[in-house]
Design a protein around this motif. Sequence first.
Motif, PDB file in Angstrom:
ATOM      1  N   TYR A   1       0.828  -1.202   0.000  1.00 52.86           N
ATOM      2  CA  TYR A   1       0.000   0.000   0.000  1.00 52.86           C
ATOM      3  C   TYR A   1       0.861   1.251   0.000  1.00 52.86           C
ATOM      4  O   TYR A   1       1.876   1.312   0.673  1.00 52.86           O
ATOM      5  CB  TYR A   1      -0.897   0.040   1.245  1.00 52.86           C
ATOM      6  N   LYS A   2       0.421   2.254  -0.737  1.00 49.55           N
ATOM      7  CA  LYS A   2       1.058   3.567  -0.666  1.00 49.55           C
ATOM      8  C   LYS A   2       0.454   4.278   0.538  1.00 49.55           C
ATOM      9  O   LYS A   2      -0.765   4.452   0.610  1.00 49.55           O
ATOM     10  CB  LYS A   2       0.785   4.367  -1.937  1.00 49.55           C
ATOM     11  N   ILE A   3       1.286   4.673   1.466  1.00 51.96           N
ATOM     12  CA  ILE A   3       0.808   5.278   2.710  1.00 51.96           C
ATOM     13  C   ILE A   3       1.349   6.699   2.824  1.00 51.96           C
ATOM     14  O   ILE A   3       2.533   6.947   2.658  1.00 51.96           O
ATOM     15  CB  ILE A   3       1.259   4.440   3.926  1.00 51.96           C
TER      16      ILE A   3
ATOM     17  N   ILE B   1     -12.027   3.751   9.401  1.00 51.57           N
ATOM     18  CA  ILE B   1     -11.526   3.721   8.029  1.00 51.57           C
ATOM     19  C   ILE B   1     -12.631   4.292   7.157  1.00 51.57           C
ATOM     20  O   ILE B   1     -13.764   3.811   7.182  1.00 51.57           O
ATOM     21  CB  ILE B   1     -11.166   2.295   7.587  1.00 51.57           C
ATOM     22  N   LEU B   2     -12.301   5.353   6.436  1.00 57.41           N
ATOM     23  CA  LEU B   2     -13.266   6.064   5.602  1.00 57.41           C
ATOM     24  C   LEU B   2     -12.930   5.841   4.121  1.00 57.41           C
ATOM     25  O   LEU B   2     -11.753   5.789   3.770  1.00 57.41           O
ATOM     26  CB  LEU B   2     -13.219   7.560   5.885  1.00 57.41           C
ATOM     27  N   ARG B   3     -13.941   5.733   3.299  1.00 57.82           N
ATOM     28  CA  ARG B   3     -13.717   5.635   1.857  1.00 57.82           C
ATOM     29  C   ARG B   3     -13.842   7.034   1.252  1.00 57.82           C
ATOM     30  O   ARG B   3     -14.804   7.746   1.508  1.00 57.82           O
ATOM     31  CB  ARG B   3     -14.747   4.705   1.217  1.00 57.82           C
ATOM     32  N   VAL B   4     -12.866   7.401   0.447  1.00 57.23           N
ATOM     33  CA  VAL B   4     -12.927   8.671  -0.264  1.00 57.23           C
ATOM     34  C   VAL B   4     -13.839   8.472  -1.468  1.00 57.23           C
ATOM     35  O   VAL B   4     -13.545   7.650  -2.330  1.00 57.23           O
ATOM     36  CB  VAL B   4     -11.521   9.129  -0.712  1.00 57.23           C
ATOM     37  N   PRO B   5     -14.948   9.188  -1.529  1.00 57.09           N
ATOM     38  CA  PRO B   5     -15.882   8.982  -2.648  1.00 57.09           C
ATOM     39  C   PRO B   5     -15.294   9.491  -3.961  1.00 57.09           C
ATOM     40  O   PRO B   5     -14.550  10.467  -3.977  1.00 57.09           O
ATOM     41  CB  PRO B   5     -17.108   9.790  -2.236  1.00 57.09           C
TER      42      PRO B   5
ATOM     43  N   GLY C   1      -5.419  10.329  -5.729  1.00 51.80           N
ATOM     44  CA  GLY C   1      -5.586   8.886  -5.861  1.00 51.80           C
ATOM     45  C   GLY C   1      -5.821   8.159  -4.550  1.00 51.80           C
ATOM     46  O   GLY C   1      -5.828   6.929  -4.511  1.00 51.80           O
ATOM     47  N   VAL C   2      -6.029   8.913  -3.473  1.00 49.41           N
ATOM     48  CA  VAL C   2      -6.291   8.301  -2.172  1.00 49.41           C
ATOM     49  C   VAL C   2      -7.667   7.650  -2.200  1.00 49.41           C
ATOM     50  O   VAL C   2      -8.638   8.257  -2.651  1.00 49.41           O
ATOM     51  CB  VAL C   2      -6.212   9.354  -1.040  1.00 49.41           C
ATOM     52  N   GLN C   3      -7.735   6.408  -1.752  1.00 52.33           N
ATOM     53  CA  GLN C   3      -9.006   5.686  -1.718  1.00 52.33           C
ATOM     54  C   GLN C   3      -9.582   5.594  -0.313  1.00 52.33           C
ATOM     55  O   GLN C   3     -10.797   5.534  -0.149  1.00 52.33           O
ATOM     56  CB  GLN C   3      -8.824   4.282  -2.288  1.00 52.33           C
ATOM     57  N   TYR C   4      -8.719   5.552   0.708  1.00 49.06           N
ATOM     58  CA  TYR C   4      -9.176   5.396   2.083  1.00 49.06           C
ATOM     59  C   TYR C   4      -8.423   6.344   3.001  1.00 49.06           C
ATOM     60  O   TYR C   4      -7.252   6.646   2.777  1.00 49.06           O
ATOM     61  CB  TYR C   4      -8.950   3.954   2.575  1.00 49.06           C
ATOM     62  N   LEU C   5      -9.113   6.791   4.041  1.00 44.52           N
ATOM     63  CA  LEU C   5      -8.524   7.593   5.098  1.00 44.52           C
ATOM     64  C   LEU C   5      -8.683   6.824   6.405  1.00 44.52           C
ATOM     65  O   LEU C   5      -9.736   6.222   6.645  1.00 44.52           O
ATOM     66  CB  LEU C   5      -9.232   8.943   5.210  1.00 44.52           C
ATOM     67  N   VAL C   6      -7.670   6.848   7.243  1.00 48.87           N
ATOM     68  CA  VAL C   6      -7.727   6.194   8.553  1.00 48.87           C
ATOM     69  C   VAL C   6      -7.584   7.287   9.595  1.00 48.87           C
ATOM     70  O   VAL C   6      -6.619   8.057   9.570  1.00 48.87           O
ATOM     71  CB  VAL C   6      -6.604   5.144   8.706  1.00 48.87           C
ATOM     72  N   VAL C   7      -8.548   7.347  10.502  1.00 50.23           N
ATOM     73  CA  VAL C   7      -8.558   8.425  11.496  1.00 50.23           C
ATOM     74  C   VAL C   7      -8.819   7.856  12.890  1.00 50.23           C
ATOM     75  O   VAL C   7      -9.553   6.885  13.048  1.00 50.23           O
ATOM     76  CB  VAL C   7      -9.598   9.513  11.112  1.00 50.23           C
ATOM     77  N   SER C   8      -8.192   8.469  13.870  1.00 49.30           N
ATOM     78  CA  SER C   8      -8.275   8.031  15.261  1.00 49.30           C
ATOM     79  C   SER C   8      -9.157   8.987  16.073  1.00 49.30           C
ATOM     80  O   SER C   8      -9.150  10.193  15.844  1.00 49.30           O
ATOM     81  CB  SER C   8      -6.861   8.017  15.862  1.00 49.30           C
TER      82      SER C   8
END
Length: 87
Positions: free
Chosen positions: A7-9, A78-82, A27-34
Amino acid sequence: MLDRARYKITQEARLITRSVRSYRDEGVQYLVVSSMTFDRFDPEHNQTRSYQKLFALCPVVQEFAPIPGRRPGPTIRILRVPEGATE
């Protein structure tokens, strides 16, 4: 931990400093947030409102909440970037 070979992080101090559109355009598909960032301040704080806006734009794919006695720590979302993000 995500496999950096697979994965590209990209790490951001706060996801809300950029628009959802900018993530999508990169090109980001997902965001991870705390919850250490999104649940840190009271509901009227600008940062809290900005995260609420992010959650309204990006659907939650998965959420990992702490389980007392089994899994400590913050809640992770984990969020999906629409694809059609305009914000």
